[in-house]
Scaffold this motif. Sequence first.
Motif, PDB file in Angstrom:
ATOM      1  N   HIS A 190       0.741  -1.163  -0.131  1.00 21.97           N
ATOM      2  CA  HIS A 190      -0.123   0.043   0.263  1.00 21.97           C
ATOM      3  C   HIS A 190       0.777   1.029   0.077  1.00 21.97           C
ATOM      4  O   HIS A 190       0.458   2.292  -0.568  1.00 21.97           O
ATOM      5  CB  HIS A 190      -0.928  -0.150   1.153  1.00 21.97           C
ATOM      6  N   GLU A 195       1.971   1.817  -3.283  1.00 29.32           N
ATOM      7  CA  GLU A 195       0.780   2.189  -4.247  1.00 29.32           C
ATOM      8  C   GLU A 195       0.735   3.674  -4.090  1.00 29.32           C
ATOM      9  O   GLU A 195       0.445   4.443  -5.158  1.00 29.32           O
ATOM     10  CB  GLU A 195      -0.351   1.394  -3.805  1.00 29.32           C
ATOM     11  N   ALA A 196       0.807   4.025  -2.960  1.00 26.58           N
ATOM     12  CA  ALA A 196       0.998   5.664  -2.551  1.00 26.58           C
ATOM     13  C   ALA A 196       1.846   6.286  -3.302  1.00 26.58           C
ATOM     14  O   ALA A 196       1.736   7.281  -3.940  1.00 26.58           O
ATOM     15  CB  ALA A 196       0.648   5.770  -1.062  1.00 26.58           C
ATOM     16  N   VAL A 235       1.021   6.636  -6.962  1.00 28.77           N
ATOM     17  CA  VAL A 235      -0.221   7.614  -7.244  1.00 28.77           C
ATOM     18  C   VAL A 235       0.536   9.277  -7.206  1.00 28.77           C
ATOM     19  O   VAL A 235       0.262   9.811  -7.738  1.00 28.77           O
ATOM     20  CB  VAL A 235      -1.179   7.331  -6.143  1.00 28.77           C
ATOM     21  N   PRO A 255      -1.548   5.454 -11.991  1.00 25.21           N
ATOM     22  CA  PRO A 255      -2.824   4.742 -11.589  1.00 25.21           C
ATOM     23  C   PRO A 255      -2.161   3.651 -10.548  1.00 25.21           C
ATOM     24  O   PRO A 255      -1.242   3.296 -10.803  1.00 25.21           O
ATOM     25  CB  PRO A 255      -3.278   3.966 -12.708  1.00 25.21           C
ATOM     26  N   PRO A 256      -3.125   3.346  -9.427  1.00 23.59           N
ATOM     27  CA  PRO A 256      -2.779   2.291  -8.650  1.00 23.59           C
ATOM     28  C   PRO A 256      -2.334   1.014  -9.019  1.00 23.59           C
ATOM     29  O   PRO A 256      -1.474   0.377  -8.262  1.00 23.59           O
ATOM     30  CB  PRO A 256      -4.212   2.313  -7.574  1.00 23.59           C
ATOM     31  N   ALA A 280       1.419  -0.404  -8.921  1.00 28.85           N
ATOM     32  CA  ALA A 280       2.081  -1.150  -7.847  1.00 28.85           C
ATOM     33  C   ALA A 280       2.146  -2.481  -7.989  1.00 28.85           C
ATOM     34  O   ALA A 280       3.281  -2.915  -7.653  1.00 28.85           O
ATOM     35  CB  ALA A 280       1.397  -0.631  -6.423  1.00 28.85           C
TER      36      ALA A 280
END
Length: 359
Positions: free
Chosen positions: A16, A19-20, A23, A28-29, A32
Amino acid sequence: MTLAGKKPNLLDLSFHQLEALLVSLGEPPFRARQVWQWLWQKAVASPLSMTNLSKALRERLAEAAEIRMPRVAQKLESSDGTVKFVLDLDEGENAASIETVLIPEKTHYTQCLSTQAGCAMACTFCRTGQMGLTRNLTPGEILGQILVAKAHLAAVDTRLNLRNLVFMGMGEPLLNYNNLLQAIEALHHPQGLDFSTRRITVSTVGIVPGILEFGRSGMGALAVSLHAPTQELREKIMPKAAKALPLNKLIETLKQIPLKPRETITFEYVLLGGVNDSLQQAKELVRILSHVKGKVNLIAYNESPGLPYKTPDPAAVEAFQKALWDKGITVTLRKSKGRDIFAACGQLLAAHEMGEEKE
């Protein structure tokens, strides 16, 4: 644990967090998942090598972060197939060295992983315990040990895969609890290293509340470093652990851990010659274990220079094991491996730092 002015290590990020980061770079997520696979399945050395990403994204990612792998300072291979690594971590004030070990089994390899550089628990029979604690490992440093091992196995073209992971190396895992959990969560990720919870074991001397939290989490099996059947003896050979969580309270805590029908808690018991290997002590151990659903892993002590303990007599080991069997306790005797390459935890690193390592 990132030094000021230093780029974050992608290996330290949870899925996560990764992913952040992507972004924040305008992606786009789902990117990741692609980067995650490059990190853990393909073990790339740089974001610039992630070829299914656009060149622009690779460059932005390389500007924002980097990949810092543990560096192999030494590697020794035993005649029995055991491989032991000394790994150097980070640089400057944050520099540290650790050990990790690959242990061959009949159908697979098991890896023994470190969670700390050194250890604060100071168990009197443990070489690592005599070093003191340097620092906790980051999640990426814990996981990076696996990448080093997998790279070695790929290079030697073995038919055996790395299947089991045991957090029984340097350090007390539950004193680095948050980083340990993040590492295990990454291990479970299907697009990453993809290890089953059944293949992960965490060993602890008994740290609260971590032992209860981990035991209830279902994220892996629990092994308890017991090594003595009485509080008095435990205080002598592992004083910090015994005083932090007395034996009776340790057993009461373990009774609160929910176990599935076929699950047990493993009790590790290092047999120290003439110290904790008598038949009377075997009987006392039986009494303790009657209160917990567990099994025993006996380990004959591997002598270490400068420590006051001896390898137990083989007859005493056999008698101790039989005493447990006769009372219906499941017990295994761990065969010592890697004796010719400083097998016991901390031995190789100590020899490496003193310049006494074998060629």
